[in-house]
Write a protein that holds these residues in place. Structure first.
Motif, PDB file in Angstrom:
ATOM      1  N   LEU A  66      50.755  25.351 -20.472  1.00 26.56           N
ATOM      2  CA  LEU A  66      50.141  24.022 -20.427  1.00 26.56           C
ATOM      3  C   LEU A  66      49.534  23.706 -19.070  1.00 26.56           C
ATOM      4  N   LYS A  67      48.301  23.210 -19.095  1.00 23.71           N
ATOM      5  CA  LYS A  67      47.596  22.797 -17.880  1.00 23.71           C
ATOM      6  C   LYS A  67      47.121  21.365 -18.059  1.00 23.71           C
ATOM      7  N   LEU A  68      47.466  20.477 -17.126  1.00 24.52           N
ATOM      8  CA  LEU A  68      47.102  19.068 -17.187  1.00 24.52           C
ATOM      9  C   LEU A  68      46.125  18.715 -16.073  1.00 24.52           C
ATOM     10  N   LYS A  69      45.213  17.782 -16.365  1.00 18.94           N
ATOM     11  CA  LYS A  69      44.240  17.322 -15.372  1.00 18.94           C
ATOM     12  C   LYS A  69      44.114  15.806 -15.433  1.00 18.94           C
ATOM     13  N   LEU A  70      43.881  15.193 -14.294  1.00 16.64           N
ATOM     14  CA  LEU A  70      43.653  13.751 -14.234  1.00 16.64           C
ATOM     15  C   LEU A  70      42.813  13.447 -13.007  1.00 16.64           C
ATOM     16  N   GLY A  71      41.736  12.679 -13.211  1.00 18.67           N
ATOM     17  CA  GLY A  71      40.916  12.356 -12.057  1.00 18.67           C
ATOM     18  C   GLY A  71      39.783  11.406 -12.366  1.00 18.67           C
ATOM     19  N   PRO A  72      39.131  10.882 -11.319  1.00 18.68           N
ATOM     20  CA  PRO A  72      38.033   9.919 -11.475  1.00 18.68           C
ATOM     21  C   PRO A  72      36.709  10.597 -11.802  1.00 18.68           C
ATOM     22  N   ARG A  73      35.798   9.816 -12.388  1.00 15.36           N
ATOM     23  CA  ARG A  73      34.457  10.270 -12.719  1.00 15.36           C
ATOM     24  C   ARG A  73      33.436   9.235 -12.246  1.00 15.36           C
ATOM     25  N   LEU A  74      32.263   9.724 -11.870  1.00 13.02           N
ATOM     26  CA  LEU A  74      31.155   8.858 -11.469  1.00 13.02           C
ATOM     27  C   LEU A  74      29.872   9.491 -11.967  1.00 13.02           C
ATOM     28  N   SER A  75      29.076   8.739 -12.728  1.00 16.16           N
ATOM     29  CA  SER A  75      27.825   9.286 -13.245  1.00 16.16           C
ATOM     30  C   SER A  75      26.650   8.445 -12.776  1.00 16.16           C
ATOM     31  N   PHE A  76      25.472   9.056 -12.758  1.00 16.29           N
ATOM     32  CA  PHE A  76      24.260   8.390 -12.290  1.00 16.29           C
ATOM     33  C   PHE A  76      23.086   8.855 -13.147  1.00 16.29           C
ATOM     34  N   ALA A  77      21.996   8.107 -13.112  1.00 12.98           N
ATOM     35  CA  ALA A  77      20.808   8.449 -13.894  1.00 12.98           C
ATOM     36  C   ALA A  77      19.586   7.837 -13.237  1.00 12.98           C
ATOM     37  N   ASP A  78      18.425   8.456 -13.480  1.00 14.83           N
ATOM     38  CA  ASP A  78      17.195   7.916 -12.912  1.00 14.83           C
ATOM     39  C   ASP A  78      16.637   6.813 -13.813  1.00 14.83           C
ATOM     40  N   SER A  79      15.545   6.193 -13.376  1.00 13.18           N
ATOM     41  CA  SER A  79      14.977   5.054 -14.098  1.00 13.18           C
ATOM     42  C   SER A  79      14.457   5.451 -15.480  1.00 13.18           C
ATOM     43  N   GLU A  80      14.020   6.703 -15.639  1.00 13.29           N
ATOM     44  CA  GLU A  80      13.522   7.157 -16.940  1.00 13.29           C
ATOM     45  C   GLU A  80      14.627   7.094 -17.988  1.00 13.29           C
ATOM     46  N   TYR A  81      15.795   7.608 -17.641  1.00 17.16           N
ATOM     47  CA  TYR A  81      16.931   7.560 -18.565  1.00 17.16           C
ATOM     48  C   TYR A  81      17.385   6.124 -18.786  1.00 17.16           C
ATOM     49  N   MET A  82      17.534   5.375 -17.705  1.00 16.01           N
ATOM     50  CA  MET A  82      18.066   4.007 -17.806  1.00 16.01           C
ATOM     51  C   MET A  82      17.159   3.103 -18.632  1.00 16.01           C
ATOM     52  N   SER A  83      15.858   3.227 -18.439  1.00 13.04           N
ATOM     53  CA  SER A  83      14.939   2.372 -19.200  1.00 13.04           C
ATOM     54  C   SER A  83      14.956   2.742 -20.681  1.00 13.04           C
ATOM     55  N   THR A  84      15.179   4.021 -20.981  1.00 10.27           N
ATOM     56  CA  THR A  84      15.217   4.459 -22.374  1.00 10.27           C
ATOM     57  C   THR A  84      16.401   3.864 -23.125  1.00 10.27           C
ATOM     58  N   TYR A  85      17.588   3.891 -22.521  1.00  9.20           N
ATOM     59  CA  TYR A  85      18.795   3.473 -23.229  1.00  9.20           C
ATOM     60  C   TYR A  85      19.262   2.054 -22.912  1.00  9.20           C
ATOM     61  N   PHE A  86      18.811   1.490 -21.791  1.00  6.21           N
ATOM     62  CA  PHE A  86      19.293   0.157 -21.406  1.00  6.21           C
ATOM     63  C   PHE A  86      18.175  -0.857 -21.167  1.00  6.21           C
ATOM     64  N   GLY A  87      16.933  -0.408 -21.145  1.00  6.41           N
ATOM     65  CA  GLY A  87      15.823  -1.325 -20.950  1.00  6.41           C
ATOM     66  C   GLY A  87      15.381  -1.988 -22.249  1.00  6.41           C
ATOM     67  N   VAL A  88      14.729  -3.152 -22.126  1.00  5.89           N
ATOM     68  CA  VAL A  88      14.191  -3.879 -23.277  1.00  5.89           C
ATOM     69  C   VAL A  88      12.782  -4.325 -22.915  1.00  5.89           C
ATOM     70  N   SER A  89      11.788  -3.851 -23.661  1.00  4.65           N
ATOM     71  CA  SER A  89      10.410  -4.247 -23.384  1.00  4.65           C
ATOM     72  C   SER A  89      10.166  -5.663 -23.899  1.00  4.65           C
ATOM     73  N   SER A  90       9.052  -6.253 -23.473  1.00  2.00           N
ATOM     74  CA  SER A  90       8.726  -7.615 -23.927  1.00  2.00           C
ATOM     75  C   SER A  90       8.502  -7.625 -25.435  1.00  2.00           C
ATOM     76  N   GLY A  91       7.895  -6.543 -25.960  1.00  2.00           N
ATOM     77  CA  GLY A  91       7.684  -6.461 -27.401  1.00  2.00           C
ATOM     78  C   GLY A  91       8.995  -6.373 -28.167  1.00  2.00           C
ATOM     79  N   GLU A  92       9.938  -5.610 -27.639  1.00  2.00           N
ATOM     80  CA  GLU A  92      11.250  -5.488 -28.279  1.00  2.00           C
ATOM     81  C   GLU A  92      12.002  -6.814 -28.217  1.00  2.00           C
ATOM     82  N   ALA A  93      11.868  -7.522 -27.101  1.00  2.00           N
ATOM     83  CA  ALA A  93      12.531  -8.825 -26.969  1.00  2.00           C
ATOM     84  C   ALA A  93      12.009  -9.793 -28.025  1.00  2.00           C
ATOM     85  N   THR A  94      10.695  -9.781 -28.246  1.00  2.00           N
ATOM     86  CA  THR A  94      10.103 -10.646 -29.267  1.00  2.00           C
ATOM     87  C   THR A  94      10.570 -10.234 -30.656  1.00  2.00           C
ATOM     88  N   ALA A  95      10.600  -8.900 -30.914  1.00  2.00           N
ATOM     89  CA  ALA A  95      11.012  -8.398 -32.223  1.00  2.00           C
ATOM     90  C   ALA A  95      12.479  -8.684 -32.518  1.00  2.00           C
TER      91      ALA A  95
END
Length: 277
Positions: free
Chosen positions: A170-199
């Motif tokens: 048996l092998k156990l692991k425990l530790g912290p994680r930190l992730s990052f992304a550029d604006s292309e990724y962030m806008s794709t999954y977390f951005g909302v365009s004005s057209g989408e806001a209206t829709a």
């Protein structure tokens, strides 16, 4: 289509939460087999291939979850003509490079009423590379991947684990994680365009998500050597979205900053001699 975000990272594989109780597997002929991945003489390739069942948010930032299958691929040993040994996980201490893979499933508003008005994000494959340090009591890694098809941004992750071996199996692991992304990724999954806001009927406001840190959290895992060829894996983790990801109206109005994952699977170890001798 429901999100099917899996990671099959060659050489490192997925982390595990193990089956910490009730694992009375067959006795190992060698008590060190759980940590012994040294190939027999003449072996050129040693792979662990398997599958896992995983639970994860239905889409990045979601507060509902889905169960899906995921592959496990671990490159244990690779010897190439001219280059010699280029990968050897039997080396317990040192630095190593590995190719990294991630899959993000399609996000379709038709499958999630809370996303009404948002455009469909096609499935995406992320390909990249990472570097890992392995020590007796600590492991650390950093990796960067680029997306194709659904998004074309760059994403990355940093992690460090404290490692314990309560037994030879048996092998156990425990530790912290930190992730990052550029604006292309962030806008794709977390951005909302004005057209989408209206829709969306005004439920979601227009939002421009910039690059930066995406989430931080904690990961716990284990791996259990059932035999000299079969290994059980699993993982359980918590991530909290931060920065522009956390401030997105998709998260505020249709999801959650708190993201949980878990998985359980097994692999079988294969060995090949390329020239057949």
């Amino acid at each position: 289509m429901r999100r099917s975000s899996s990671r099959a990272v060659l050489y490192t594989g997925i982390l595990g939460i193990g089956i910490l109780a009730g694992l009375a597997g067959p006795a190992l002929a060698d008590p060190d087999l759980a940590n012994n991945t040294t190939p027999t003489p003449g072996t050129d390739i040693m792979l662990e291939l398997g599958a896992a069942a995983r639970v994860a948010p239905a889409f990045p930032g979601a507060d509902n979850y889905t169960l899906y299958p995921a592959p496990i691929i671990k490159l244990r040993f690779l010897k190439l003509p001219i280059f010699g040994t280029v990968a050897d996980s039997s080396k317990n201490v040192g630095l190593g490079l590995y190719p990294a893979f991630n899959f993000e499933g399609e996000r379709d508003a038709a499958d999630h009423s809370e996303l009404r008005g948002l455009r469909t994000v096609k499935w995406a494959i992320e390909l990249g590379a990472g570097v890992r340090y392995t020590g007796d009591f600590v492991e650390a890694y950093a990796e960067v991947r680029r997306g194709f098809n659904g998004h074309h941004g760059f994403v990355g992750e940093l992690g460090i684990d404290a490692v314990a071996r309560p037994s030879d199996r048996l092998k156990l692991k425990l530790g912290p994680r930190l992730s990052f992304a550029d604006s292309e990724y962030m806008s794709t999954y977390f951005g909302v365009s004005s057209g989408e806001a209206t829709a969306s009927g005004g439920r979601l406001s227009a939002y421009d998500a910039g690059g930066g840190f995406r989430d931080m959290g904690l990961q716990f895992g284990a791996e259990y050597a059932w035999s000299d060829r079969i290994t059980l894996y699993g993982d359980a983790g918590y991530r909290r979205l931060v920065g522009d990801a956390a401030d997105s109206p998709i998260v505020k109005r249709a999801g959650s900053e708190n993201q949980f994952t878990a998985g359980l699977g097994l692999t079988y170890r294969f060995s090949w001699n390329v020239d057949g001798k």
